[in-house]
Design a protein around this motif. Structure first.
Motif, PDB file in Angstrom:
ATOM      1  N   TYR A  38       0.824  -1.203   0.000  1.00 41.74           N
ATOM      2  CA  TYR A  38       0.000   0.000   0.000  1.00 41.74           C
ATOM      3  C   TYR A  38       0.863   1.261   0.000  1.00 41.74           C
ATOM      4  O   TYR A  38       0.606   2.204  -0.753  1.00 41.74           O
ATOM      5  N   ALA A  39       1.890   1.292   0.815  1.00 41.68           N
ATOM      6  CA  ALA A  39       2.733   2.481   0.915  1.00 41.68           C
ATOM      7  C   ALA A  39       3.458   2.766  -0.392  1.00 41.68           C
ATOM      8  O   ALA A  39       3.443   3.902  -0.890  1.00 41.68           O
ATOM      9  N   ILE A  40       4.101   1.759  -0.961  1.00 43.17           N
ATOM     10  CA  ILE A  40       4.856   1.980  -2.197  1.00 43.17           C
ATOM     11  C   ILE A  40       3.900   2.226  -3.365  1.00 43.17           C
ATOM     12  O   ILE A  40       4.187   3.033  -4.254  1.00 43.17           O
TER      13      ILE A  40
ATOM     14  N   ILE B   4      -7.950  -3.223  -5.655  1.00 42.16           N
ATOM     15  CA  ILE B   4      -9.309  -3.712  -5.898  1.00 42.16           C
ATOM     16  C   ILE B   4      -9.478  -5.127  -5.357  1.00 42.16           C
ATOM     17  O   ILE B   4     -10.466  -5.441  -4.695  1.00 42.16           O
ATOM     18  N   LYS B   5      -8.500  -5.980  -5.612  1.00 40.85           N
ATOM     19  CA  LYS B   5      -8.568  -7.368  -5.138  1.00 40.85           C
ATOM     20  C   LYS B   5      -8.593  -7.437  -3.612  1.00 40.85           C
ATOM     21  O   LYS B   5      -9.259  -8.284  -3.032  1.00 40.85           O
ATOM     22  N   GLU B   6      -7.900  -6.529  -2.952  1.00 33.11           N
ATOM     23  CA  GLU B   6      -7.786  -6.529  -1.496  1.00 33.11           C
ATOM     24  C   GLU B   6      -8.832  -5.655  -0.798  1.00 33.11           C
ATOM     25  O   GLU B   6      -8.722  -5.408   0.400  1.00 33.11           O
ATOM     26  N   ALA B   7      -9.826  -5.169  -1.514  1.00 31.45           N
ATOM     27  CA  ALA B   7     -10.784  -4.205  -0.978  1.00 31.45           C
ATOM     28  C   ALA B   7     -11.505  -4.697   0.282  1.00 31.45           C
ATOM     29  O   ALA B   7     -11.821  -3.903   1.160  1.00 31.45           O
ATOM     30  N   ARG B   8     -11.721  -5.982   0.400  1.00 29.44           N
ATOM     31  CA  ARG B   8     -12.473  -6.511   1.545  1.00 29.44           C
ATOM     32  C   ARG B   8     -11.585  -7.201   2.577  1.00 29.44           C
ATOM     33  O   ARG B   8     -12.082  -7.780   3.529  1.00 29.44           O
ATOM     34  N   VAL B   9     -10.272  -7.118   2.387  1.00 32.40           N
ATOM     35  CA  VAL B   9      -9.338  -7.715   3.347  1.00 32.40           C
ATOM     36  C   VAL B   9      -9.069  -6.684   4.433  1.00 32.40           C
ATOM     37  O   VAL B   9      -8.561  -5.597   4.168  1.00 32.40           O
ATOM     38  N   LEU B  10      -9.435  -7.040   5.674  1.00 31.10           N
ATOM     39  CA  LEU B  10      -9.301  -6.095   6.774  1.00 31.10           C
ATOM     40  C   LEU B  10      -8.176  -6.453   7.741  1.00 31.10           C
ATOM     41  O   LEU B  10      -7.754  -5.616   8.527  1.00 31.10           O
ATOM     42  N   SER B  11      -7.707  -7.679   7.689  1.00 31.64           N
ATOM     43  CA  SER B  11      -6.619  -8.073   8.586  1.00 31.64           C
ATOM     44  C   SER B  11      -5.343  -8.270   7.767  1.00 31.64           C
ATOM     45  O   SER B  11      -5.395  -8.575   6.585  1.00 31.64           O
TER      46      SER B  11
END
Length: 153
Positions: A8-10, A62-69
């Motif tokens: 996310y940062a990069i 987009i693929k990780e949109a629902r990953v919260l942990s």
């Protein structure tokens, strides 16, 4: 730092830094630093590299949109450092080259500037291949057929 946090940062850093470069080119064009032909050439050189890795970054988001942990493994500090150092150096060098060309310094003519810019973008392609695509899956161009299975290759 976890691998997911680094992604996310990069990802945000790369997209924002290229938007800043495009914004700088636009500002220099409006300040009469580039002619319209030079401006469109600069964008034609910078935009394709931007589009290539931005597609991979956005596909991940987009693929990780629902990953919260975050259960991703940790990455070492050297990997994090080089993930940010190389694009930072490149963005600064490109921004300075934009500024110098717009003020008719260093480069003899636009062709010299264009060659320099292409060289810098080529160096970034090497970085992108090593770091960006090791973090984000490389996306096939829109409309491309992706082979899967044992015959793929």
């Amino acid at each position: 730092m976890s691998e997911r946090k680094l992604k996310y940062a990069i990802g945000i850093y790369l997209v924002m830094s290229h938007l800043v470069l495009i914004g700088l080119a636009i500002a220099l064009y409006f300040a009469n630093g580039f002619s319209i032909d030079e401006f469109t050439t600069v964008l034609a050189i910078v935009a394709p590299m931007f589009a290539g890795y931005t597609t991979s970054i956005l596909a991940f988001i987009i693929k990780e949109a629902r990953v919260l942990s975050d259960a991703s493994p940790a990455v070492n500090r050297v990997y994090v450092l080089f993930s940010f150092l190389m694009p930072s150096i490149l963005v600064v060098v490109i921004a300075i080259s934009f500024w110098l060309k717009a003020h008719n310094q260093v480069f003899g003519d636009f062709e010299d500037f264009k060659r320099f810019l292409l060289l810098m973008e080529s160096l970034f392609a090497g970085y992108a291949g090593m770091f960006i695509y090791s973090l984000f899956e490389k996306q096939a161009p829109v409309g491309a057929t992706v082979k899967q299975g044992p015959d793929a290759g």
